[in-house]
Motif scaffolding. Structure first.
Motif, PDB file in Angstrom:
ATOM      1  N   LEU A  23      29.385  -7.981   4.114  1.00 36.28           N
ATOM      2  CA  LEU A  23      28.255  -7.093   3.875  1.00 36.28           C
ATOM      3  C   LEU A  23      27.080  -7.470   4.786  1.00 36.28           C
ATOM      4  CD1 LEU A  23      27.402  -4.689   2.152  1.00 36.28           C
ATOM      5  CD2 LEU A  23      26.552  -6.305   0.457  1.00 36.28           C
ATOM      6  N   ALA A  24      26.867  -8.763   4.972  1.00 39.13           N
ATOM      7  CA  ALA A  24      25.823  -9.209   5.900  1.00 39.13           C
ATOM      8  C   ALA A  24      26.165  -8.797   7.328  1.00 39.13           C
ATOM      9  CB  ALA A  24      25.640 -10.721   5.805  1.00 39.13           C
ATOM     10  N   MET A  25      27.443  -8.916   7.705  1.00 36.95           N
ATOM     11  CA  MET A  25      27.852  -8.507   9.045  1.00 36.95           C
ATOM     12  C   MET A  25      27.720  -6.997   9.222  1.00 36.95           C
ATOM     13  SD  MET A  25      28.485 -11.148  10.786  1.00 36.95           S
ATOM     14  CE  MET A  25      27.150 -11.878   9.881  1.00 36.95           C
ATOM     15  N   ALA A  26      28.004  -6.239   8.175  1.00 31.75           N
ATOM     16  CA  ALA A  26      27.847  -4.782   8.249  1.00 31.75           C
ATOM     17  C   ALA A  26      26.382  -4.422   8.430  1.00 31.75           C
ATOM     18  CB  ALA A  26      28.413  -4.120   6.992  1.00 31.75           C
ATOM     19  N   SER A  27      25.492  -5.187   7.830  1.00 31.70           N
ATOM     20  CA  SER A  27      24.064  -4.896   7.993  1.00 31.70           C
ATOM     21  C   SER A  27      23.592  -5.228   9.406  1.00 31.70           C
ATOM     22  CB  SER A  27      23.234  -5.636   6.953  1.00 31.70           C
ATOM     23  OG  SER A  27      23.244  -7.023   7.211  1.00 31.70           O
ATOM     24  N   VAL A  28      24.269  -6.153  10.075  1.00 28.21           N
ATOM     25  CA  VAL A  28      23.941  -6.449  11.467  1.00 28.21           C
ATOM     26  C   VAL A  28      24.476  -5.340  12.375  1.00 28.21           C
ATOM     27  CG1 VAL A  28      24.431  -8.046  13.383  1.00 28.21           C
ATOM     28  CG2 VAL A  28      23.824  -8.944  11.141  1.00 28.21           C
ATOM     29  N   ALA A  29      25.671  -4.848  12.067  1.00 28.96           N
ATOM     30  CA  ALA A  29      26.320  -3.848  12.919  1.00 28.96           C
ATOM     31  C   ALA A  29      25.776  -2.441  12.716  1.00 28.96           C
ATOM     32  CB  ALA A  29      27.817  -3.856  12.664  1.00 28.96           C
ATOM     33  N   SER A  30      25.321  -2.127  11.522  1.00 29.57           N
ATOM     34  CA  SER A  30      24.900  -0.758  11.225  1.00 29.57           C
ATOM     35  C   SER A  30      23.437  -0.721  10.795  1.00 29.57           C
ATOM     36  CB  SER A  30      25.764  -0.196  10.089  1.00 29.57           C
ATOM     37  OG  SER A  30      25.219   0.997   9.593  1.00 29.57           O
ATOM     38  N   PRO A  31      22.627   0.028  11.506  1.00 33.75           N
ATOM     39  CA  PRO A  31      21.222   0.141  11.111  1.00 33.75           C
ATOM     40  C   PRO A  31      21.052   0.759   9.718  1.00 33.75           C
ATOM     41  CG  PRO A  31      21.558   1.054  13.309  1.00 33.75           C
ATOM     42  CD  PRO A  31      22.898   0.729  12.751  1.00 33.75           C
ATOM     43  N   ALA A  32      21.928   1.688   9.353  1.00 37.19           N
ATOM     44  CA  ALA A  32      21.811   2.333   8.040  1.00 37.19           C
ATOM     45  C   ALA A  32      22.093   1.333   6.920  1.00 37.19           C
ATOM     46  CB  ALA A  32      22.756   3.520   7.942  1.00 37.19           C
ATOM     47  N   VAL A  33      23.119   0.509   7.098  1.00 37.60           N
ATOM     48  CA  VAL A  33      23.428  -0.507   6.085  1.00 37.60           C
ATOM     49  C   VAL A  33      22.326  -1.551   6.051  1.00 37.60           C
ATOM     50  CG1 VAL A  33      25.096  -2.268   5.371  1.00 37.60           C
ATOM     51  CG2 VAL A  33      25.914  -0.089   6.254  1.00 37.60           C
ATOM     52  N   ARG A 119      25.504  15.784  -4.133  1.00 34.96           N
ATOM     53  CA  ARG A 119      25.315  16.677  -2.990  1.00 34.96           C
ATOM     54  C   ARG A 119      26.109  16.113  -1.825  1.00 34.96           C
ATOM     55  NH1 ARG A 119      22.431  13.341  -0.170  1.00 34.96           N
ATOM     56  NH2 ARG A 119      20.866  12.045  -1.093  1.00 34.96           N
ATOM     57  N   ALA A 120      26.189  16.870  -0.766  1.00 29.73           N
ATOM     58  CA  ALA A 120      26.873  16.378   0.427  1.00 29.73           C
ATOM     59  C   ALA A 120      26.046  15.241   1.032  1.00 29.73           C
ATOM     60  CB  ALA A 120      27.038  17.499   1.436  1.00 29.73           C
ATOM     61  N   PRO A 121      26.682  14.144   1.374  1.00 26.97           N
ATOM     62  CA  PRO A 121      25.928  13.021   1.925  1.00 26.97           C
ATOM     63  C   PRO A 121      25.407  13.325   3.328  1.00 26.97           C
ATOM     64  CG  PRO A 121      28.261  12.475   1.772  1.00 26.97           C
ATOM     65  CD  PRO A 121      28.084  13.822   1.169  1.00 26.97           C
ATOM     66  N   SER A 122      24.270  12.736   3.647  1.00 25.54           N
ATOM     67  CA  SER A 122      23.680  12.874   4.977  1.00 25.54           C
ATOM     68  C   SER A 122      24.462  11.990   5.958  1.00 25.54           C
ATOM     69  CB  SER A 122      22.217  12.446   4.934  1.00 25.54           C
ATOM     70  OG  SER A 122      22.130  11.046   4.730  1.00 25.54           O
ATOM     71  N   PRO A 123      24.241  12.177   7.261  1.00 27.89           N
ATOM     72  CA  PRO A 123      24.936  11.312   8.233  1.00 27.89           C
ATOM     73  C   PRO A 123      24.654   9.824   8.021  1.00 27.89           C
ATOM     74  CG  PRO A 123      24.043  13.227   9.349  1.00 27.89           C
ATOM     75  CD  PRO A 123      23.535  13.272   7.929  1.00 27.89           C
ATOM     76  N   ILE A 129      28.499   4.688   3.553  1.00 29.17           N
ATOM     77  CA  ILE A 129      29.773   4.777   2.833  1.00 29.17           C
ATOM     78  C   ILE A 129      30.890   4.169   3.675  1.00 29.17           C
ATOM     79  CG2 ILE A 129      31.500   6.387   1.938  1.00 29.17           C
ATOM     80  CD1 ILE A 129      29.081   8.240   1.227  1.00 29.17           C
ATOM     81  N   SER A 130      30.891   4.459   4.968  1.00 27.53           N
ATOM     82  CA  SER A 130      31.904   3.881   5.861  1.00 27.53           C
ATOM     83  C   SER A 130      31.773   2.368   5.924  1.00 27.53           C
ATOM     84  CB  SER A 130      31.759   4.470   7.265  1.00 27.53           C
ATOM     85  OG  SER A 130      31.899   5.854   7.242  1.00 27.53           O
ATOM     86  N   GLY A 131      30.554   1.880   6.007  1.00 24.31           N
ATOM     87  CA  GLY A 131      30.340   0.433   6.019  1.00 24.31           C
ATOM     88  C   GLY A 131      30.816  -0.223   4.734  1.00 24.31           C
ATOM     89  N   LEU A 132      30.537   0.419   3.596  1.00 22.64           N
ATOM     90  CA  LEU A 132      30.997  -0.132   2.321  1.00 22.64           C
ATOM     91  C   LEU A 132      32.520  -0.114   2.231  1.00 22.64           C
ATOM     92  CD1 LEU A 132      28.392   1.343  -0.192  1.00 22.64           C
ATOM     93  CD2 LEU A 132      28.461  -0.936   0.843  1.00 22.64           C
TER      94      LEU A 132
END
Length: 159
Positions: A23-33, A119-123, A129-132
């Protein structure tokens, strides 16, 4: 029986620790996470200090926020790997792909169900969701490496 008492809980705990790392690595790789994890905590601290500065007791808001963070942590890290571990043991699912996929699916969908996204999720939400999903899949893979390859114990010999 020793497997259920020692190996499976040990594998789940190690997988949960690995999930925190992923999860920490995902937060480094993805600005949204990163915004979800770091930005959300930063905003929470700002709000709590703002309440305290204005003379309002921040304790009820802090308790509610930390309870939500705890539930989200359970929904992302703990519950998916435990449910898949129990299911794989009961149904003798030894496939690393199935264990990773099911854990990733639960890690992505449980927070959505908990937050009642209707509702439909935003980009940006799709990126989260993909990161999770990837965090859950990596967590499930770590469980599989430790205990999942022999899920369900020894199979009876075929006649």
């Amino acid at each position: 029986m020793l497997r259920w008492i020692l190996l499976i809980p040990f594998a789940c705990i190690v997988a949960m620790g690995a999930g925190m790392f992923f999860l920490a690595m995902a937060s480094v790789a993805s600005p949204a996470v990163a915004l979800l994890i770091g930005g959300g905590i930063e905003r929470l601290v700002d709000i709590l200090f703002g309440l305290a500065e204005s003379g309002i007791d921040p304790a009820p808001a802090a308790q509610a926020a930390f309870a939500l963070i705890g539930r989200l942590g359970l929904a992302i890290i703990v519950v998916p790997v435990v449910l898949v571990a129990i299911g794989s043991e009961l149904f003798r699912l030894r496939s690393g792909l199935l264990q990773s996929g099911f854990t990733g699916l639960l890690a992505a969908l449980l927070p959505l169900a908990m937050l009642r996204l209707s509702r439909a999720p935003s980009p940006a939400e799709i990126q989260i969701i993909s990161g999770l999903f990837l965090v859950g899949a990596a967590t499930g893979f770590v469980y599989w490496l430790i205990a999942g390859r022999q899920a369900g114990g020894e199979r009876p010999a075929q006649p």
